[in-house]
Scaffold this active site. Structure first.
Site, PDB file in Angstrom:
ATOM      1  N   PHE A 250      33.830  40.716  32.101  1.00 45.06           N
ATOM      2  CA  PHE A 250      34.104  41.902  32.937  1.00 45.06           C
ATOM      3  C   PHE A 250      35.274  42.720  32.408  1.00 45.06           C
ATOM      4  CE2 PHE A 250      32.581  38.362  35.425  1.00 45.06           C
ATOM      5  CZ  PHE A 250      31.436  38.902  35.967  1.00 45.06           C
TER       6      PHE A 250
ATOM      7  N   LEU B  98      31.123  32.798  32.382  1.00 42.88           N
ATOM      8  CA  LEU B  98      31.437  34.242  32.369  1.00 42.88           C
ATOM      9  C   LEU B  98      32.511  34.529  31.325  1.00 42.88           C
ATOM     10  CD1 LEU B  98      31.645  34.760  36.260  1.00 42.88           C
ATOM     11  CD2 LEU B  98      29.664  35.123  34.759  1.00 42.88           C
TER      12      LEU B  98
ATOM     13  N   TYR C  74      44.605  20.085  35.402  1.00 39.13           N
ATOM     14  CA  TYR C  74      44.444  21.454  35.916  1.00 39.13           C
ATOM     15  C   TYR C  74      45.622  21.842  36.818  1.00 39.13           C
ATOM     16  CZ  TYR C  74      39.616  21.746  34.158  1.00 39.13           C
ATOM     17  OH  TYR C  74      38.499  21.786  33.356  1.00 39.13           O
TER      18      TYR C  74
ATOM     19  N   GLY D  18      35.214  33.075  31.115  1.00 34.55           N
ATOM     20  CA  GLY D  18      36.519  33.040  31.786  1.00 34.55           C
ATOM     21  C   GLY D  18      36.911  34.393  32.375  1.00 34.55           C
ATOM     22  N   GLY D  19      35.930  35.293  32.564  1.00 27.02           N
ATOM     23  CA  GLY D  19      36.198  36.624  33.131  1.00 27.02           C
ATOM     24  C   GLY D  19      36.191  37.716  32.059  1.00 27.02           C
TER      25      GLY D  19
HETATM   26  P1  NAP Z   1      34.089  31.564  34.516  1.00 29.50           P
HETATM   27  O1  NAP Z   1      33.154  31.591  35.682  1.00 29.50           O
HETATM   28  O2  NAP Z   1      33.606  31.926  33.166  1.00 29.50           O
HETATM   29  O3  NAP Z   1      35.349  32.505  34.802  1.00 29.50           O
HETATM   30  C1  NAP Z   1      35.937  32.561  36.060  1.00 29.50           C
HETATM   31  C2  NAP Z   1      36.875  33.739  36.080  1.00 29.50           C
HETATM   32  O4  NAP Z   1      36.089  34.934  36.049  1.00 29.50           O
HETATM   33  C3  NAP Z   1      37.714  33.771  37.348  1.00 29.50           C
HETATM   34  O5  NAP Z   1      39.028  34.192  37.035  1.00 29.50           O
HETATM   35  C4  NAP Z   1      36.980  34.789  38.178  1.00 29.50           C
HETATM   36  O6  NAP Z   1      37.817  35.453  39.108  1.00 29.50           O
HETATM   37  C5  NAP Z   1      36.500  35.760  37.129  1.00 29.50           C
HETATM   38  N1  NAP Z   1      35.369  36.535  37.663  1.00 29.50           N
HETATM   39  C6  NAP Z   1      34.229  36.080  38.230  1.00 29.50           C
HETATM   40  N2  NAP Z   1      33.451  37.100  38.624  1.00 29.50           N
HETATM   41  C7  NAP Z   1      34.127  38.227  38.310  1.00 29.50           C
HETATM   42  C8  NAP Z   1      33.840  39.601  38.462  1.00 29.50           C
HETATM   43  N3  NAP Z   1      32.710  40.011  39.053  1.00 29.50           N
HETATM   44  N4  NAP Z   1      34.766  40.496  38.025  1.00 29.50           N
HETATM   45  C9  NAP Z   1      35.913  40.089  37.444  1.00 29.50           C
HETATM   46  N5  NAP Z   1      36.237  38.776  37.266  1.00 29.50           N
HETATM   47  C10 NAP Z   1      35.351  37.862  37.701  1.00 29.50           C
HETATM   48  O7  NAP Z   1      34.631  30.095  34.517  1.00 29.50           O
HETATM   49  P2  NAP Z   1      36.042  29.381  34.156  1.00 29.50           P
HETATM   50  O8  NAP Z   1      36.911  29.443  35.366  1.00 29.50           O
HETATM   51  O9  NAP Z   1      36.592  29.841  32.872  1.00 29.50           O
HETATM   52  O10 NAP Z   1      35.503  27.914  33.983  1.00 29.50           O
HETATM   53  C11 NAP Z   1      34.723  27.312  35.036  1.00 29.50           C
HETATM   54  C12 NAP Z   1      35.094  25.874  35.199  1.00 29.50           C
HETATM   55  O11 NAP Z   1      34.764  25.173  34.008  1.00 29.50           O
HETATM   56  C13 NAP Z   1      36.586  25.587  35.411  1.00 29.50           C
HETATM   57  O12 NAP Z   1      36.988  25.740  36.758  1.00 29.50           O
HETATM   58  C14 NAP Z   1      36.658  24.150  34.980  1.00 29.50           C
HETATM   59  O13 NAP Z   1      36.211  23.312  36.048  1.00 29.50           O
HETATM   60  C15 NAP Z   1      35.652  24.087  33.851  1.00 29.50           C
HETATM   61  N6  NAP Z   1      36.285  24.196  32.503  1.00 29.50           N
HETATM   62  C16 NAP Z   1      36.151  23.127  31.671  1.00 29.50           C
HETATM   63  C17 NAP Z   1      36.704  23.183  30.411  1.00 29.50           C
HETATM   64  C18 NAP Z   1      36.549  22.005  29.506  1.00 29.50           C
HETATM   65  O14 NAP Z   1      37.194  21.952  28.443  1.00 29.50           O
HETATM   66  N7  NAP Z   1      35.725  21.046  29.860  1.00 29.50           N
HETATM   67  C19 NAP Z   1      37.382  24.347  29.967  1.00 29.50           C
HETATM   68  C20 NAP Z   1      37.475  25.428  30.845  1.00 29.50           C
HETATM   69  C21 NAP Z   1      36.899  25.343  32.103  1.00 29.50           C
HETATM   70  P3  NAP Z   1      37.503  35.346  40.702  1.00 29.50           P
HETATM   71  O15 NAP Z   1      38.096  34.054  41.155  1.00 29.50           O
HETATM   72  O16 NAP Z   1      38.214  36.547  41.263  1.00 29.50           O
HETATM   73  O17 NAP Z   1      36.014  35.413  40.893  1.00 29.50           O
END
Ligand code: NAP
Length: 292
Positions: A211, A205, A49, A207-208
């Protein structure tokens, strides 16, 4: 601790994006404290990461406030060789040989300033994996006290079963959201229930995209979910977490938000009893057609 007694916090915090949050070390410490205050005790990392820098960013906070370590669980992943400036591989590829897994686990321990990782996942299925050999590596690193539990991520049900035959695994970390539903049908969530092993869920979500997406599916899902969220008096994000949590595999969603309000919206979903009709209305909006 046996696999059966291993428990993550209901909501997990993911650190994939930490290097883009631009927080000072003191702010990172405060962010972790606030997550803990919300009941988020499990923190999801991976060696790769932030171009291999994210664990160290979190680790700096743990070095500054070492007492935090005993209040949390550290999860990490390895097995992807990702090309980067300091790793000039010809291509990205997967590697689960003993020397690479050991090297990455030991690097995570150094980066996170800890003696032991609570859980390590093989990040993606390695087609060249020697399951028995990898199980030996797991056993050795466990014996050395470096890793307490093992699991996988993005593994199919049969890939999970193959490795599980050689070494106990505690979870499969899978993608699931109102915008990505493959896990509902590909057998991975069925297997989790069969084995009584709670899955971890990434990108709840989208990945955003939930929204900001302007593709047809995102627009359709956002419209349906906004109307449902208004009826429940909750935010769109909270509804998305409630939709994931409603699955009978009792998943642990991983929030990727860098905002404490974002973490709060995830935790709020634990108190939302989502009606099956509403759950299926979101399914229908996502697929673009009614159930058969
Ligand atoms: P997510 O919760 O689907 O997306 C997070 C993104 O959404 C952030 O950029 C966040 O920005 C944005 N967001 C949240 N609330 C929002 C709102 N109200 N309006 C606009 N944007 C909003 O999760 P993710 O980060 O993609 O994944 C979560 C975790 O899963 C990662 O950190 C990682 O640990 C893990 N992961 C694992 C794998 C795998 O292959 N195992 C792959 C991907 C991810 P803000 O920071 O501004 O809230």
């Amino acid at each position: 601790m046996s696999p059966a007694s291993f428990a993550l916090s209901p909501i997990v915090a993911g650190l994939w994006r930490i290097t883009s949050w631009n927080l000072s070390v003191a702010e990172r410490v405060r962010w972790i404290e606030q997550a803990l205050e919300l009941g988020i005790r499990s923190f999801d990392h991976a060696d790769i990461y932030g171009d291999y820098q994210a664990e160290a960013a979190f680790g700096e906070a743990l070095k500054a406030a070492p007492a935090l370590r005993q209040r949390m669980q550290l999860v990490s992943k390895c097995g992807i060789r990702l090309r980067s400036a300091q790793r000039p591989y010809r291509i990205n590829y997967y590697d689960t040989c003993a020397t690479y897994v050991r090297a990455q686990v030991e690097q995570s321990l150094r980066n996170l300033h800890t003696e032991q990782l609570d859980l390590v996942l093989i990040h993606r299925p390695d087609y060249l994996m020697d399951a028995a050999g990898l199980a030996d590596t797991f056993a050795t690193l466990t014996r050395e006290g470096k890793v307490a539990h093992w699991g996988v991520s993005n593994h199919s049900a049969s890939q999970f079963a193959l490795l599980q035959q050689h070494h106990p695994l505690v979870t499969n970390q899978l993608e699931l959201s109102p915008l990505h539903m493959a896990a509902l049908d590909n057998g991975t969530l069925d297997q989790a229930q069969q084995l009584g092993l709670r899955p971890m869920i990434w990108s709840p979500l989208g990945g955003g995209r939930l929204f900001t997406g302007d593709d047809e599916q995102a627009v359709r899902v956002r419209a349906e979910m906004t109307s449902i969220a208004n009826r429940y008096g909750i935010s769109l994000a909270t509804l998305a977490f409630a939709w994931v949590l409603r699955h009978p595999s009792r998943p642990h969603p991983i929030t990727g938000s860098g905002r404490i309000d974002g973490l709060r919206e995830a935790v709020a979903a634990l108190d939302v009893p989502l009606d099956a009709e509403d759950w299926y209305a979101i399914w229908t909006a996502s697929k673009g057609h009614p159930v058969p």
